[in-house]
Design a protein around this motif. Structure first.
Motif, short mmCIF file in Angstrom:
data_model
loop_
_atom_site.label_atom_id
_atom_site.label_comp_id
_atom_site.label_asym_id
_atom_site.label_seq_id
_atom_site.Cartn_x
_atom_site.Cartn_y
_atom_site.Cartn_z
N PRO A 94 42.14 33.31 -26.52
CA PRO A 94 42.37 33.06 -24.93
C PRO A 94 43.98 33.26 -24.63
O PRO A 94 44.97 32.94 -25.44
CB PRO A 94 42.37 31.40 -25.18
CG PRO A 94 40.85 31.44 -26.03
CD PRO A 94 41.48 32.87 -27.03
N ARG A 121 39.01 25.46 -29.82
CA ARG A 121 37.71 25.73 -29.84
C ARG A 121 36.53 24.25 -29.58
O ARG A 121 35.74 25.21 -28.44
CB ARG A 121 37.65 25.22 -31.86
CG ARG A 121 35.86 26.23 -32.16
CD ARG A 121 35.43 25.89 -33.52
NE ARG A 121 35.51 24.29 -32.71
CZ ARG A 121 35.39 23.75 -34.11
NH1 ARG A 121 35.47 23.52 -35.22
NH2 ARG A 121 35.74 22.23 -34.44
N GLN A 123 37.77 23.01 -26.24
CA GLN A 123 37.73 23.57 -25.42
C GLN A 123 37.75 24.37 -24.98
O GLN A 123 35.97 24.54 -23.54
CB GLN A 123 39.06 23.42 -24.78
CG GLN A 123 39.95 22.05 -25.13
CD GLN A 123 41.22 22.22 -24.72
OE1 GLN A 123 41.63 23.45 -25.05
NE2 GLN A 123 42.02 21.24 -25.03
N ALA A 124 36.93 25.11 -25.46
CA ALA A 124 36.36 26.76 -24.65
C ALA A 124 34.93 26.81 -25.50
O ALA A 124 33.99 27.05 -24.20
CB ALA A 124 36.38 27.60 -26.10
N ARG A 125 34.44 25.91 -26.13
CA ARG A 125 33.28 25.24 -26.36
C ARG A 125 32.33 24.55 -25.25
O ARG A 125 31.55 24.19 -24.34
CB ARG A 125 32.69 24.49 -27.58
CG ARG A 125 32.29 25.47 -28.48
CD ARG A 125 32.30 24.88 -30.15
NE ARG A 125 31.86 25.16 -31.30
CZ ARG A 125 32.18 24.51 -32.21
NH1 ARG A 125 31.71 23.92 -32.14
NH2 ARG A 125 31.56 25.66 -33.66
N THR A 128 31.85 26.58 -22.25
CA THR A 128 30.49 27.33 -22.48
C THR A 128 29.25 27.09 -22.31
O THR A 128 28.72 25.48 -22.33
CB THR A 128 30.44 27.90 -23.41
OG1 THR A 128 32.07 28.59 -24.15
CG2 THR A 128 29.82 29.37 -24.15
#
Length: 134
Positions: A94, A121, A123-125, A128
């Motif tokens: 990212p 990770r 933050q991405a989870r 999502t």
């Protein structure tokens, strides 16, 4: 050298990288011990964003201190990197992710680098959407 440019934690990562590169490919041949040190520093430095702007030192300063003059660190670094890199699946990075090399060895990452990756990770989870479960 680690004490001059880095901290104790980085020194441990540098020693691990040196041993692992020897164990994975004892035929790694570079021009001199200084070139090997440069390659190890470049590889661990790139894995932890330690070199260049915002890093702990510049490649030029490290090269000068090792007595390599103006020769770059990337040539010996690529040799060491090839010896160290485990096959890792291709991963998209990212735009917010730090510019680090993926080596496949978490023990070569500093605590701060691991924490930053875990934060990204998480933050991405959080962004999502969860799959629909009946």
């Amino acid at each position: 050298m680690a004490a001059r440019f880095f901290d104790a934690e980085t020194g441990v990562a540098l020693r691990r990288a040196l041993v692992r590169s020897w164990e994975s490919d004892p035929r790694v041949r570079l021009h001199s011990p200084a070139h090997l040190a440069a390659g190890v520093c470049w590889t661990v430095g790139r894995a932890n964003a330690l070199l260049g702007p915002g890093g702990r030192c510049t490649q030029g300063a490290l090269s000068q201190w090792l007595g390599l003059g103006t020769s770059g660190l990337s040539t010996p670094g690529q040799t060491v990197r090839r010896a160290l890199t485990d096959p890792v699946p291709y991963a998209l990075r990212p735009w917010q992710a730090p510019a680090i090399d993926l080596l496949g060895h978490p023990d070569l990452l500093l605590r701060s680098t691991r924490a930053r990756l875990v934060r990204l990770r998480d933050q991405a989870r959080a962004l999502t959407p969860t799959p629909f479960l009946p």
